[in-house]
Design an enzyme around this catalytic site. Sequence first.
Site, mmCIF file in Angstrom:
data_model
loop_
_atom_site.group_PDB
_atom_site.id
_atom_site.type_symbol
_atom_site.label_atom_id
_atom_site.label_comp_id
_atom_site.label_asym_id
_atom_site.label_seq_id
_atom_site.Cartn_x
_atom_site.Cartn_y
_atom_site.Cartn_z
ATOM 1 N N THR A 189 0.836 -1.182 0.000
ATOM 2 C CA THR A 189 0.000 0.000 0.000
ATOM 3 C C THR A 189 0.878 1.242 0.000
ATOM 4 O O THR A 189 2.112 1.164 -0.129
ATOM 5 C CB THR A 189 -1.020 -0.041 1.173
ATOM 6 N N LYS A 231 3.675 1.335 -3.856
ATOM 7 C CA LYS A 231 3.207 0.533 -4.999
ATOM 8 C C LYS A 231 4.109 0.693 -6.231
ATOM 9 O O LYS A 231 4.329 -0.266 -6.965
ATOM 10 C CB LYS A 231 1.756 0.890 -5.350
ATOM 11 N N ASP A 267 -6.237 -3.913 -7.709
ATOM 12 C CA ASP A 267 -7.100 -2.790 -7.300
ATOM 13 C C ASP A 267 -8.241 -2.545 -8.297
ATOM 14 O O ASP A 267 -9.402 -2.369 -7.901
ATOM 15 C CB ASP A 267 -6.277 -1.496 -7.170
ATOM 16 N N ARG A 307 -8.614 18.251 -9.032
ATOM 17 C CA ARG A 307 -8.322 19.603 -8.552
ATOM 18 C C ARG A 307 -7.073 20.145 -9.251
ATOM 19 O O ARG A 307 -7.061 21.271 -9.744
ATOM 20 C CB ARG A 307 -8.128 19.547 -7.027
HETATM 21 P P1 NAP Z 1 -3.804 9.971 -3.623
HETATM 22 O O1 NAP Z 1 -2.949 9.338 -4.655
HETATM 23 O O2 NAP Z 1 -3.182 10.742 -2.522
HETATM 24 O O3 NAP Z 1 -4.858 10.949 -4.397
HETATM 25 C C1 NAP Z 1 -5.707 11.813 -3.673
HETATM 26 C C2 NAP Z 1 -6.670 12.501 -4.627
HETATM 27 O O4 NAP Z 1 -7.578 13.312 -3.851
HETATM 28 C C3 NAP Z 1 -5.976 13.454 -5.608
HETATM 29 O O5 NAP Z 1 -6.655 13.390 -6.839
HETATM 30 C C4 NAP Z 1 -6.177 14.816 -4.941
HETATM 31 O O6 NAP Z 1 -6.182 15.901 -5.848
HETATM 32 C C5 NAP Z 1 -7.569 14.643 -4.377
HETATM 33 N N1 NAP Z 1 -7.852 15.597 -3.303
HETATM 34 C C6 NAP Z 1 -7.321 15.634 -2.066
HETATM 35 N N2 NAP Z 1 -7.823 16.691 -1.371
HETATM 36 C C7 NAP Z 1 -8.687 17.326 -2.209
HETATM 37 C C8 NAP Z 1 -9.518 18.492 -2.076
HETATM 38 N N3 NAP Z 1 -9.554 19.190 -0.945
HETATM 39 N N4 NAP Z 1 -10.274 18.851 -3.135
HETATM 40 C C9 NAP Z 1 -10.253 18.121 -4.300
HETATM 41 N N5 NAP Z 1 -9.486 17.019 -4.473
HETATM 42 C C10 NAP Z 1 -8.706 16.640 -3.431
HETATM 43 O O7 NAP Z 1 -4.738 8.891 -2.924
HETATM 44 P P2 NAP Z 1 -5.295 7.491 -3.511
HETATM 45 O O8 NAP Z 1 -4.387 6.415 -3.130
HETATM 46 O O9 NAP Z 1 -5.666 7.663 -4.934
HETATM 47 O O10 NAP Z 1 -6.603 7.330 -2.597
HETATM 48 C C11 NAP Z 1 -7.691 8.226 -2.746
HETATM 49 C C12 NAP Z 1 -8.781 7.888 -1.743
HETATM 50 O O11 NAP Z 1 -9.286 6.561 -1.980
HETATM 51 C C13 NAP Z 1 -8.317 7.896 -0.299
HETATM 52 O O12 NAP Z 1 -9.361 8.405 0.499
HETATM 53 C C14 NAP Z 1 -8.069 6.430 -0.011
HETATM 54 O O13 NAP Z 1 -8.138 6.133 1.337
HETATM 55 C C15 NAP Z 1 -9.184 5.776 -0.805
HETATM 56 N N6 NAP Z 1 -8.893 4.384 -1.235
HETATM 57 C C16 NAP Z 1 -9.834 3.422 -1.016
HETATM 58 C C17 NAP Z 1 -9.593 2.122 -1.447
HETATM 59 C C18 NAP Z 1 -10.621 1.045 -1.236
HETATM 60 O O14 NAP Z 1 -10.290 -0.134 -1.342
HETATM 61 N N7 NAP Z 1 -11.867 1.392 -0.951
HETATM 62 C C19 NAP Z 1 -8.394 1.806 -2.112
HETATM 63 C C20 NAP Z 1 -7.469 2.826 -2.334
HETATM 64 C C21 NAP Z 1 -7.723 4.120 -1.888
HETATM 65 P P3 NAP Z 1 -4.799 16.685 -6.186
HETATM 66 O O15 NAP Z 1 -4.117 15.876 -7.230
HETATM 67 O O16 NAP Z 1 -5.261 18.006 -6.676
HETATM 68 O O17 NAP Z 1 -4.012 16.765 -4.913
#
Ligand code: NAP
Length: 301
Positions: free
Chosen positions: A75, A79, A115, A170
């Site tokens: 995680t 990755k 994923d 964003r």
């Molecule tokens: P990541 O790579 O850190 O990406 C985060 C995303 O959220 C980016 O697109 C970021 O935009 C956006 N973001 C953050 N704050 C924001 C705001 N205030 N307004 C608009 N956009 C905002 O994270 P990730 O690994 O892709 O994970 C994303 C989410 O999915 C997390 O909450 C994570 O816990 C969840 N998740 C769930 C699973 C599941 O199995 N259910 C699996 C993986 C992840 P910017 O590029 O502009 O910063």
Amino acid sequence: MSAPDKNAADKKAAIKLAIIGWPVTHSRSPLIHNHWLAAHKINAHYGRYPIDPKDDFKARLQAMAADGFIGANVTIPHKEAAFAAMDAVSSAAQKLGAVNTISFRDGALYGANTDGDGFLAGLDDAQDAVKEVADWRKKPALVLGAGGAARAIIAALGRAGLSDIRLVNRTREKAEALSGLVDCLSIGDWQDRERLADGCGLLVNTTSLGMQAQPPLDMALDGLQPKAMVSDIVYTPLITPLLSAAKAGGHIGVDGLGMLMHQAALSFEIWFGTKPPVDKTLRDLLLADLNAVSDSDENRD
Ligand code: NAP
């Protein structure tokens, strides 16, 4: 160098597996996999294996192999480092440049990425549960966010045969960087998200908006197709404001536990050759755990 989690069960078990990350304290993967290992009467233990990003990642994996590990999940933030360390990877991992499942076999490292297929399986489950024949595969889809999860989901939607995938983030440049992922991907501006949702049969929130201690996602759902699939992969809280709005609008809400459980099931299948059940027992186990812990940094696979 960080110390791996060497508890008594880990030492006694014949087969060792773990989730690798930094931090990994809040990962639900041990709960899920140890449940299945017990159900299948496999003498194995799935632990937590923190690896500091400052460490030599490949050397740490080699130490795991020498220590008898047969598999691991990966995680945040490892990755991509895992991908780079593999001897061979699956086509899904190759496409993403990211690995979430490692198999240690015969001195070699094999990487896969479950994923995206886990996400699709979660959608199918949610659709089956409401007995809807929603044809989201034939409609446009809008994905919000351009992080690691969005990348896996967009590639999976491409594999699922969608012909119109829209992406807003964003930070637009990060969305632009994903434009080569599938042919039918178009990039829009974050502030145009409501207009771009027009006619969509699927909306996926992969941003952290709506997560505990984060602001909610500000978005009207009026333009979606009737009974569209609305997926929020955030699962703390389980019912995000987006999912509440989806329900109020007559759409099919899909919470983040489906993706979490199914990506794990696909990893288990890679290691043991059998697909474990993703059922109410497991979901209830996770719900109990989510209810027991309240923490802003626990939304981890
Ligand atoms: P990541 O790579 O850190 O990406 C985060 C995303 O959220 C980016 O697109 C970021 O935009 C956006 N973001 C953050 N704050 C924001 C705001 N205030 N307004 C608009 N956009 C905002 O994270 P990730 O690994 O892709 O994970 C994303 C989410 O999915 C997390 O909450 C994570 O816990 C969840 N998740 C769930 C699973 C599941 O199995 N259910 C699996 C993986 C992840 P910017 O590029 O502009 O910063």
